[in-house]
Design a protein around this motif. Structure first.
Motif, PDB file in Angstrom:
ATOM      1  N   ASP A   1       0.690  -1.241  -0.005  1.00 54.16           N
ATOM      2  CA  ASP A   1      -0.201  -0.070   0.004  1.00 54.16           C
ATOM      3  C   ASP A   1       0.970   1.305  -0.191  1.00 54.16           C
ATOM      4  OD1 ASP A   1      -2.282  -1.656  -0.084  1.00 54.16           O
ATOM      5  OD2 ASP A   1      -2.546  -1.415   2.112  1.00 54.16           O
TER       6      ASP A   1
ATOM      7  N   LEU B   1      -1.366  13.030  -0.013  1.00 55.32           N
ATOM      8  CA  LEU B   1      -1.740  11.688  -0.343  1.00 55.32           C
ATOM      9  C   LEU B   1      -1.179  10.398   0.675  1.00 55.32           C
ATOM     10  CD1 LEU B   1      -1.211  11.245  -4.173  1.00 55.32           C
ATOM     11  CD2 LEU B   1      -3.339  11.799  -2.943  1.00 55.32           C
ATOM     12  N   LEU B   2      -0.259  10.826   1.413  1.00 54.06           N
ATOM     13  CA  LEU B   2       0.406   9.698   2.489  1.00 54.06           C
ATOM     14  C   LEU B   2      -0.074  10.213   3.707  1.00 54.06           C
ATOM     15  CD1 LEU B   2       2.142   9.236  -0.329  1.00 54.06           C
ATOM     16  CD2 LEU B   2       3.888   8.475   1.447  1.00 54.06           C
TER      17      LEU B   2
ATOM     18  N   GLN C   1       0.803   4.298  -2.800  1.00 53.91           N
ATOM     19  CA  GLN C   1       0.767   5.842  -2.520  1.00 53.91           C
ATOM     20  C   GLN C   1       1.750   6.653  -3.032  1.00 53.91           C
ATOM     21  OE1 GLN C   1      -2.910   5.302  -1.895  1.00 53.91           O
ATOM     22  NE2 GLN C   1      -2.247   7.271  -1.062  1.00 53.91           N
TER      23      GLN C   1
ATOM     24  N   ALA D   1      -6.015   2.913  -4.780  1.00 53.46           N
ATOM     25  CA  ALA D   1      -5.213   3.815  -3.797  1.00 53.46           C
ATOM     26  C   ALA D   1      -5.998   4.742  -3.170  1.00 53.46           C
ATOM     27  CB  ALA D   1      -4.145   4.574  -4.747  1.00 53.46           C
TER      28      ALA D   1
END
Length: 277
Positions: free
Chosen positions: A48, A214-215, A52, A126
């Motif tokens: 994962d 995003l993370l 990302q 995602a």
């Protein structure tokens, strides 16, 4: 008329022309599809974090490539067909021209990023930004990144000689910079001199800003400083934007002054001679 208003009008016309051409539409879609394929390949083991990271790298690279690679290509074409020569004597024409390119590239990047986010979510699973603050971060990083790289791309295009070989040679260091900036890998794993070099250019900071949106916050430990450094991201990109917006119109005007009907005719004759062979 206001050159910025003229530039927006010019950009809108170019967008309508693209929407009428299947070839141009395919060219615009090819970049997000390519980065989706790269993200799928990098995350094929179900990681994962890598999914990302690669998606964020694709967004950052899309901005970078559109500004510093696509804009010089547009400029090369406009020099070849005499567009810039015709604008030479018009007051404010270069400012309007640059404004139109920024608007055009902004629209293209917005569509590409939307496709990356949608494709990443649907095809790769995602995660998207999960708070309004993260969405706001993504928006300002993308917008400031575009303003930072598009004028610089125009300035570089104005300095390149009118030769297709020049574009090919220019692309090599740009691709190397994409690798050195840690867009698809951890920058801290690269040699220190490479980290310092990448920190001077906008791509490293665009990619870091997109990753912060995003993370998860726990991913900050992967950064060189162990923090997202939003103030530094905004500062570096802002400096590049100011430098580009100041230099690009002047360099474009200088380049246009050097253009002439005889030079255009000579290039056309050389191109026809190569075609004949």
């Amino acid at each position: 008329m206001n050159p910025y208003r003229l530039g927006l009008s010019r950009g809108a016309i170019e967008l309508r022309q693209v929407l009428r051409s299947r070839k141009d539409i395919y060219a615009c879609l090819s970049t997000p599809l390519l980065f989706l394929a790269v993200s799928f390949w990098l995350s094929r083991d179900g990681d994962d974090a890598m999914r990302q990271l690669s998606l964020a790298g694709g967004i950052g690279s899309t901005i970078f490539m559109s500004g510093l690679l696509t804009v010089p290509q547009f400029l090369f074409g406009d020099r070849e067909d005499g567009t810039l020569l015709r604008l030479r004597g018009v007051p404010g024409a270069m400012t309007a021209y640059l404004t139109g390119k920024v608007f055009f590239v902004l629209a293209n990047i917005a569509v590409s990023i939307a496709l990356l986010l949608l494709g990443g979510r649907v095809l790769l699973g995602a995660a998207l930004p999960d708070t309004p603050q993260r969405w706001l971060t993504l928006v300002w990083v993308v917008a400031l990144g575009i303003v930072a790289v598009v004028p610089v791309g125009a300035a570089v295009g104005a300095l390149l000689p009118v030769a297709r070989e020049a574009l090919g040679l220019y692309m090599l260091p740009m691709m190397g910079l994409m690798i050195a900036s840690g867009t698809f890998s951890q920058l801290r794993s690269l040699p220190e001199w490479m980290q310092n070099l990448a920190s001077f250019f906008p791509l490293r900071w665009i990619a870091q800003g997109v990753r912060s949106a995003l993370l998860p916050d726990s991913a900050r430990v992967m950064e060189v400083s162990g923090a997202w450094q939003h103030a530094t991201v905004a500062g570096v990109l802002g400096l590049w934007a100011i430098a580009g917006l100041v230099l690009a119109p002047r360099l474009l005007q200088r380049m246009a002054r050097r253009e002439s009907g005889s030079r255009l005719s000579e290039r056309e004759q050389r191109r026809m001679a190569k075609t004949a062979y």
